[in-house]
Design an enzyme around this catalytic site. Sequence first.
Site, PDB file in Angstrom:
ATOM      1  N   SER A  77      -6.024 -59.939  63.510  1.00 56.24           N
ATOM      2  CA  SER A  77      -7.228 -59.750  62.695  1.00 56.24           C
ATOM      3  C   SER A  77      -7.779 -58.351  62.908  1.00 56.24           C
ATOM      4  CB  SER A  77      -8.291 -60.777  63.078  1.00 56.24           C
ATOM      5  OG  SER A  77      -7.864 -62.075  62.765  1.00 56.24           O
TER       6      SER A  77
ATOM      7  N   ASP B  27       7.653 -58.188  55.092  1.00 56.77           N
ATOM      8  CA  ASP B  27       8.497 -57.476  56.055  1.00 56.77           C
ATOM      9  C   ASP B  27       9.309 -58.471  56.890  1.00 56.77           C
ATOM     10  OD1 ASP B  27       9.221 -55.954  58.562  1.00 56.77           O
ATOM     11  OD2 ASP B  27       8.206 -54.368  57.431  1.00 56.77           O
TER      12      ASP B  27
ATOM     13  N   HIS C 233     -13.798 -60.090  61.042  1.00 53.13           N
ATOM     14  CA  HIS C 233     -14.577 -61.335  61.103  1.00 53.13           C
ATOM     15  C   HIS C 233     -15.262 -61.390  62.460  1.00 53.13           C
ATOM     16  CE1 HIS C 233     -11.750 -63.217  63.899  1.00 53.13           C
ATOM     17  NE2 HIS C 233     -10.756 -62.857  63.092  1.00 53.13           N
TER      18      HIS C 233
END
Length: 399
Positions: free
Chosen positions: A363, A348, A222
Amino acid sequence: MKRKKVVPIILIFFFAIVSIFFPYDLLFSLTNDMFVTHEELDDILKNDWLISSHVVSVSAKDDNDFDKYIINYKLFNLFNIKKLKVNVVDPDRYFAGGETLGFSLQSKGVILIGGNYILSKNGIERPFENSGLKTGDIITKIDGIEINNVEDISKILKNFEGGSVSLTVTRSGETFEVEISPALDSMTNTYKLGLWVKEDAVGIGTLSFVNATTKRFGSLGHSINDSETNECIKVSGGNIYESKILGIKKGKSGKAGELIGTFNRENVIGTVDKNCEYGVYGFVDSVETITKNKTAVDIGGRLSAKPGKAQILTCLDGDEIKAYDIEIIKTNFQSACNEKSMVLRVTDKNLIAKTGGIVQGMSGSPIIQDGKLIGAVTHVFVNDATKGFGIYIDWMLEQ
């Protein structure tokens, strides 16, 4: 007489069969000096009962880093029908990222963060007031001259002789002109606009991939946005740096967590040339440095991604990359780019214990499924840190 008729019929039948099976698409789509990969070369060199191909000569790689082949095509391995020159390039090799990077982006123009007063011979002057400018505006030109930093503004005002200047301003995607009158600072005897501006943005994020053939990298999944306007910063350049994670602020319901990292601006490892809604892109200085201790990965994408088990690669401690288990809950059909391609959930236990799930700074973390790089993490669900969005790697590779 019958035999004489039979021979022409056989010949007509023979040429009809040849015409039917002649590989028109292959031979007529191949042009001299075209570029092909090694896999495509293998297809070009395939023989059948009708057409055979023979490599006449091969010249070694030159400064352009590709081999040159000369190929002869023969009909029934007897009659030359085409000579072809092709340039054979090595296929692109991709490596998944996972390491945290430091970023500094130089904006196209300067970002207005506030106004200031100027002490002139007439007293205190505030050019910013009543100018129509707002915090978050991006100033790209002064009197038609492009600016990218504070020094550019100073150079233009150095030749200013009074009156006003015209600022070209971008706000919320719209561009317009603003007139403002610089004031003469009595302390420095120079004209000033009385504006506080910044010329770059800094932060950390995760490397998604590196194309080892072209040295191009993609990261974040992004855009990096301006903190004031939350709009994508258009960049004129920038750098990436080695980074280390110092700590983690865990995410919780209603508030996203974050990775706390640091980087030294002297440790430049690449340049940035693009910041868009699908990530930050540029070129690394050394492929060997970025891909050390890594193996090349196959590319998947939206045709490979499917609901089920997968892993993300990310860095939570220092500069060590680890794989963590996730589940892809949903994959969206997309015919056009979108950074919310799939919904994923962290399964996890170690990752959840350390971060609460997905946090800011993760990200760009590569998503690996069935041994293929299929996408990257983009966003976290604010109300549930174990869930987030990912983008298909297809969209990132196109940038």
